[in-house]
Design a protein around this motif. Sequence first.
Motif, PDB file in Angstrom:
ATOM      1  N   GLY A 250       0.777  -1.234   0.000  1.00  0.00           N
ATOM      2  CA  GLY A 250       0.000   0.000   0.000  1.00  0.00           C
ATOM      3  C   GLY A 250       0.805   1.278   0.000  1.00  0.00           C
ATOM      4  O   GLY A 250       0.232   2.363  -0.180  1.00  0.00           O
ATOM      5  N   ILE A 252       2.727   4.183  -1.343  1.00  0.00           N
ATOM      6  CA  ILE A 252       3.005   4.906  -2.584  1.00  0.00           C
ATOM      7  C   ILE A 252       3.978   6.037  -2.243  1.00  0.00           C
ATOM      8  O   ILE A 252       3.729   6.821  -1.320  1.00  0.00           O
ATOM      9  CB  ILE A 252       1.715   5.492  -3.193  1.00  0.00           C
ATOM     10  N   ARG A 279      -9.257   0.573  -0.389  1.00  0.00           N
ATOM     11  CA  ARG A 279      -7.947  -0.017  -0.086  1.00  0.00           C
ATOM     12  C   ARG A 279      -7.362   0.657   1.156  1.00  0.00           C
ATOM     13  O   ARG A 279      -6.623   1.643   1.063  1.00  0.00           O
ATOM     14  CB  ARG A 279      -7.008   0.154  -1.288  1.00  0.00           C
ATOM     15  N   ALA A 282      -3.660   1.769   1.411  1.00  0.00           N
ATOM     16  CA  ALA A 282      -3.093   2.753   0.482  1.00  0.00           C
ATOM     17  C   ALA A 282      -2.763   4.044   1.222  1.00  0.00           C
ATOM     18  O   ALA A 282      -3.613   4.618   1.921  1.00  0.00           O
ATOM     19  CB  ALA A 282      -4.071   3.030  -0.652  1.00  0.00           C
ATOM     20  N   HIS A 327       5.607   0.140  -2.377  1.00  0.00           N
ATOM     21  CA  HIS A 327       4.805  -0.761  -3.214  1.00  0.00           C
ATOM     22  C   HIS A 327       4.778  -0.191  -4.636  1.00  0.00           C
ATOM     23  O   HIS A 327       4.897  -0.927  -5.616  1.00  0.00           O
ATOM     24  CB  HIS A 327       3.393  -0.844  -2.631  1.00  0.00           C
ATOM     25  N   LEU A 383      -2.632   2.777 -10.366  1.00  0.00           N
ATOM     26  CA  LEU A 383      -2.384   2.564  -8.939  1.00  0.00           C
ATOM     27  C   LEU A 383      -3.185   1.370  -8.430  1.00  0.00           C
ATOM     28  O   LEU A 383      -2.657   0.511  -7.705  1.00  0.00           O
ATOM     29  CB  LEU A 383      -2.760   3.822  -8.145  1.00  0.00           C
ATOM     30  N   LEU A 387      -1.676  -1.925  -6.745  1.00  0.00           N
ATOM     31  CA  LEU A 387      -2.025  -2.162  -5.345  1.00  0.00           C
ATOM     32  C   LEU A 387      -2.723  -3.516  -5.177  1.00  0.00           C
ATOM     33  O   LEU A 387      -2.510  -4.219  -4.178  1.00  0.00           O
ATOM     34  CB  LEU A 387      -2.926  -1.039  -4.828  1.00  0.00           C
ATOM     35  N   ASP A 388      -3.542  -3.893  -6.151  1.00  0.00           N
ATOM     36  CA  ASP A 388      -4.303  -5.139  -6.069  1.00  0.00           C
ATOM     37  C   ASP A 388      -3.499  -6.347  -6.548  1.00  0.00           C
ATOM     38  O   ASP A 388      -3.924  -7.494  -6.333  1.00  0.00           O
ATOM     39  CB  ASP A 388      -5.580  -5.025  -6.900  1.00  0.00           C
TER      40      ASP A 388
END
Length: 432
Positions: A250, A252, A279, A282, A327, A383, A387-388
């Motif tokens: 998560g 960034i 999320r 994040a 990430h 993103l 992320l997923d």
Amino acid sequence: MDADTAVQDYAEASVREDRIRPLRVLVTGYRSNPHVGGQGVYIRELTRSLRDLGHNVSVASGPPYPELDDGIELIKLPSLDLFAEDNAFMALRLRHLTSWADLSEWLSHNSGAFGELYAFSRRLERFLAREGDRFDVIHDNQTLATPFLRINRRVPVITTVHHPIAIDREYALAAGGKWWERALTRRWYHFIGMQARTARQLPRLLAVSQAASDSHADHYGIDTDRVRVAFNGIDHDIFHPDAAAKPEPGLIVTTASADAPIKGLDVLIDALARVAAARPLARLHIIGTLRDGPAKQALAAHGLSNRVTTSSGLTREAIAQLYRRAHIVACPARFEGFGFPAAEAMACGAAVAASNGGALPEVVGDAGLISTAGDAASLANDLARLLDNPEEAQRLGARAAIRAREEFNWSRHALAASRLYAEALAERSPNA
């Protein structure tokens, strides 16, 4: 021919040629702080690599001064440094009236214009009138001030171009504001006309990407036949993968040296707002200082302030560690002449989500995701995808590290510069 092919072909051709003849090179930059923007980084790394090729290298700079390796001479050309003055209007002294460089800097600053470029080049011209015989070539870092045309008559000048500042002006004006704010913006960027005229007349330019070359052609009317393209390098001793560092789900990371429209921080904040609700892990870490302004206001409006942290004054080693922990490293700029954060993050093995602003697609290649510059929905899709899918992020990061190692090399850049030096000298003297 694309930039990757041009650089590779040039490097291969250089290997077949004779060894570089050592020259006395003066690298110049009106400001060279390696911790604020890329100007000082460029001068530090370029001079190091030129020295390693065998050149005798000196640097002439205004404040803030660069950090240089041992054996590289620093020639200080002090400015009035009016941004550091509490009252710049009262900074004028009688001795300044005898120097057009000092007086022009004072007049420009106190009338809302940026005059350091011209003032620095006048000081450099005066220095070279006394000591110009010490140098074979001048390599300037995008000052592009008219005195360099006169300097070029005395000593060959090669200029590195990153991105035309006319683009910054366009985004600043497009941001709107009152009529008098737009007028002040135009006044601040008054030097752009001087840079365009100078760029069109200087005989040899070194562009750090194909986008840098093309954008100078579009905005300043330069002849691209006079431009050699060679990517910047990065310091691979610092920016490299580390198996012991594990990406934090998560996280960034982005670099924002300024809360300006061209940097795209507003786009990233909007994109984060679109993906954050679904999320909970994040979050955003900004390498830079987040002052009161549009970005901070946007975070508050989206209810994201508690998901954002910042850090400033970091060492390069600490920045590399952040990239390894990320990430995703987001590079949302609307335009970059090269994009050091993207290249350095790639070298650390980070998954990069970048815009297609300027040179970023050249830098990222197929080793990251590219969204439409200025389009928050497009960036949000990238993103969310990474992320997923942490496995995809890991695969992209591994590919990015390989690409960075192969493409971003300061020795190659310095070699391209050295060939331009040799061409300039050969043109002036067949026996050079």
